[in-house]
Design a protein around this motif. Structure first.
Motif, PDB file in Angstrom:
ATOM      1  N   ALA A 105       0.824  -1.213   0.000  1.00 56.05           N
ATOM      2  CA  ALA A 105       0.000   0.000   0.000  1.00 56.05           C
ATOM      3  C   ALA A 105       0.856   1.259   0.000  1.00 56.05           C
ATOM      4  O   ALA A 105       0.498   2.266  -0.628  1.00 56.05           O
ATOM      5  CB  ALA A 105      -0.936  -0.001   1.212  1.00 56.05           C
ATOM      6  N   THR A 106       2.012   1.229   0.684  1.00 51.02           N
ATOM      7  CA  THR A 106       2.869   2.414   0.686  1.00 51.02           C
ATOM      8  C   THR A 106       3.712   2.499  -0.583  1.00 51.02           C
ATOM      9  O   THR A 106       4.122   3.587  -0.983  1.00 51.02           O
ATOM     10  CB  THR A 106       3.787   2.412   1.924  1.00 51.02           C
TER      11      THR A 106
ATOM     12  N   LEU B 185      -1.265   4.774   6.005  1.00 56.16           N
ATOM     13  CA  LEU B 185      -1.688   3.440   5.584  1.00 56.16           C
ATOM     14  C   LEU B 185      -1.092   2.352   6.465  1.00 56.16           C
ATOM     15  O   LEU B 185      -1.788   1.422   6.884  1.00 56.16           O
ATOM     16  CB  LEU B 185      -1.321   3.204   4.115  1.00 56.16           C
TER      17      LEU B 185
ATOM     18  N   PRO C  46       0.378   3.689  -3.636  1.00 61.39           N
ATOM     19  CA  PRO C  46      -0.720   4.358  -2.924  1.00 61.39           C
ATOM     20  C   PRO C  46      -1.860   4.755  -3.853  1.00 61.39           C
ATOM     21  O   PRO C  46      -2.153   5.936  -4.044  1.00 61.39           O
ATOM     22  CB  PRO C  46      -0.022   5.579  -2.312  1.00 61.39           C
TER      23      PRO C  46
ATOM     24  N   PRO D   8      -0.484   9.056   2.780  1.00 60.64           N
ATOM     25  CA  PRO D   8      -0.491   7.595   2.647  1.00 60.64           C
ATOM     26  C   PRO D   8       0.786   6.923   3.136  1.00 60.64           C
ATOM     27  O   PRO D   8       0.735   5.814   3.667  1.00 60.64           O
ATOM     28  CB  PRO D   8      -0.702   7.373   1.144  1.00 60.64           C
ATOM     29  N   ASP D   9       1.942   7.578   2.965  1.00 64.34           N
ATOM     30  CA  ASP D   9       3.198   6.965   3.409  1.00 64.34           C
ATOM     31  C   ASP D   9       3.172   6.642   4.901  1.00 64.34           C
ATOM     32  O   ASP D   9       3.690   5.620   5.339  1.00 64.34           O
ATOM     33  CB  ASP D   9       4.375   7.898   3.110  1.00 64.34           C
TER      34      ASP D   9
ATOM     35  N   ALA E 291      -6.420   4.146  -0.215  1.00 65.80           N
ATOM     36  CA  ALA E 291      -5.098   4.763  -0.379  1.00 65.80           C
ATOM     37  C   ALA E 291      -5.163   6.130  -1.046  1.00 65.80           C
ATOM     38  O   ALA E 291      -4.480   7.072  -0.617  1.00 65.80           O
ATOM     39  CB  ALA E 291      -4.195   3.827  -1.187  1.00 65.80           C
ATOM     40  N   GLU E 292      -5.970   6.268  -2.107  1.00 62.49           N
ATOM     41  CA  GLU E 292      -6.038   7.546  -2.834  1.00 62.49           C
ATOM     42  C   GLU E 292      -6.741   8.633  -2.041  1.00 62.49           C
ATOM     43  O   GLU E 292      -6.639   9.808  -2.370  1.00 62.49           O
ATOM     44  CB  GLU E 292      -6.751   7.352  -4.177  1.00 62.49           C
TER      45      GLU E 292
ATOM     46  N   THR F  16      -6.332   9.068   1.281  1.00 62.47           N
ATOM     47  CA  THR F  16      -5.583   9.272   2.515  1.00 62.47           C
ATOM     48  C   THR F  16      -4.672  10.485   2.362  1.00 62.47           C
ATOM     49  O   THR F  16      -3.967  10.622   1.369  1.00 62.47           O
ATOM     50  CB  THR F  16      -4.736   8.020   2.830  1.00 62.47           C
TER      51      THR F  16
END
Length: 465
Positions: free
Chosen positions: A80-81, A257, A84, A253-254, A247-248, A250
């Motif tokens: 996910a990271t 998530l 993202p 996201p880094d 993810a999009e 957030t």
């Protein structure tokens, strides 16, 4: 490569204006989304099913399912990271492995989320129907599907409509309401542990594993064993993958998530083990095995009817958090596949608030039909099959990227990746083959139909890049 069945998307594809989701979520929203999805009908009902299959060793079943899910969660957090973007396991598979596998994973996720949303809506209706009949005089024929002799399950359709409306208002607003309801649910489980744990009696744990470890058919024709229970209890753990679909949306996201995915899994594994130990230790497992409300039954058996009633009311209030989390994930999977051209692109239109209106309404119609009319029965186990396929794909993606791009930026790196990834992959495969054979067959049928859709429509309309 353009015509290859395994053509891949770029890691960070360009998005045209009007197809970019609004970034409104922080890590507290993500943890609440994950816990809201994970803690639900699984722990409230499946502990009874698990006890029937494994006896007191259902505690081991929870531990095994939790370990496999935790390893998969670490793989999700890393992927996910790195990627993202909305779409979760579907998107990771598209970027790392290729289109055909991505389609199978996305098609499996559609199955998972649709069945979970519908099943939980029907479960919520089961709690709400007696109250609606007593307070408003609503006939049971309008609160049960045809399989139970009714006409249509209107409460299930109504709660889906309410959740859909909340999502249409805005992602941040719905996430805030979700966070409040999650607290209600957690407090109810804390109350259960506080009441049941003091009644712990080690004698209730003997014999600890009366049905053995591996799945097998018992003399009564029922599939039993620690792993048979783990394959069903697995339903109670997944839900953190819904975080990856956000993810999009957030803000950071880094950071957010990995906190959301790992944090929600750690919290839920701790809660579940505590509840399982308290339940099995409080009374003999045979007294609550296969009960539709095992935790409330245990509290009544312990002479705490008020606590049992509080637990039941909390379920009615808080179960919509599960519907919201999986409905959210379902709509985002649909949205991403439509944006990629694998489903009609017109479904990927966003409102002025940055929410996918058409796909949310379309998703609501699909799951409402399932909840209102279609008997789910044993098909609900299909949700587990779809999830196991997705978890396996994400774990394989993590291992491939560790070999293909070992130096690529990763703001979260899973510890001992080859150990974690192997446990997740082999564990998910073992759980899949521990599912009922009928479930495995229906999963195969679903994906054969999905491949038909892929070759007739999706492949020729796909937009890669």
């Amino acid at each position: 490569m353009t015509d290859s069945l395994f053509r891949r998307k770029p890691i960070v594809p360009e998005r045209q204006e009007g197809h970019q989701l609004a970034r409104t979520l922080g890590w507290p929203h993500l943890i609440a989304l994950g816990v809201g999805a994970i803690v639900g009908t699984g722990i409230l009902t499946l502990i009874g099913v698990g006890a029937d299959k494994a006896g007191p060793a259902v505690i081991m079943s929870f531990g095994i399912a939790g370990l496999i899910c935790a390893c998969a969660a670490l793989a999700y957090a890393e992927m996910a990271t790195m990627i993202p973007a909305s779409g979760s396991a579907y998107t990771y598979s598209y970027v790392v492995i290729g289109e055909l596998i991505a389609w199978v994973v996305g098609w499996s996720l559609i199955l998972e989320y649709s069945l979970v949303v519908s099943a939980v809506a029907v479960g919520w209706s089961g709690y709400a129907a007696p109250l609606l009949q007593a307070w408003a005089g609503v006939p049971m024929a309008l609160m049960q599907g045809p399989e139970l002799g009714g006409i249509v399950n209107l409460p299930a359709i109504a709660i889906i409509a309410v959740v859909a409306g909340l999502l249409l208002v805005g992602t941040r607003e719905s996430a805030t309401v979700n966070a409040v309801l999650v607290l209600v649910k957690i407090v109810a489980l804390v109350v259960f542990v506080a009441v049941a744990l003091p009644a712990f009696n080690a004698a209730n744990l003997e014999p600890f594993s009366p049905y053995g470890f591996a799945k097998h058919i018992g003399p009564d024709g029922v599939e039993r064993g620690v792993m048979a229970a783990a394959a069903i209890i697995f339903f109670a753990f997944y839900g953190f993958d819904a975080i990856a679909t956000a993810a999009e949306e957030t803000r950071n996201p880094d950071r957010d998530l990995k906190i959301g995915i790992v944090g929600s899994m750690v919290a839920c594994v701790a809660i579940y083990i505590a509840v399982a130990v308290a339940a099995v230790g409080a009374i003999a497992y045979t007294r609550f095995a296969n009960s539709p409300e095992p935790l409330a039954l245990i509290l009544r058996e312990l002479g705490s009817p008020l606590a049992a009633q509080y637990l039941a009311v909390s379920a009615i209030v808080a179960l919509p958090t599960v519907i919201l989390a999986f409905f959210y994930g379902q709509s985002r999977i649909f949205f991403t596949m439509a944006r990629d051209g694998l489903l009609p692109a017109s479904l990927a239109t966003l409102s002025s608030r940055g929410t996918p209106v058409r796909i949310t309404i379309f998703t609501a119609l699909v799951v409402a039909v399932l909840a209102g009319f279609i008997p789910l029965g044993e098909l609900a186990a299909l949700a587990n099959a779809g999830t196991l396929a997705a978890f396996t794909a994400v774990s394989i993606c993590m291992l491939i990227m560790r070999r293909r791009a070992p130096d690529a930026p990763r703001t979260f790196r899973a510890p001992l990746p080859w150990v974690i990834g192997s446990i997740a992959v082999l564990g998910c495969i073992y759980l899949f083959f521990s599912l009922p054979e009928k479930t495995q067959l229906w999963f195969l049928v679903w994906n054969v139909g999905g491949l038909g859709v892929y070759f007739l429509y999706a492949r020729r309309n796909a937009v890669v890049g």
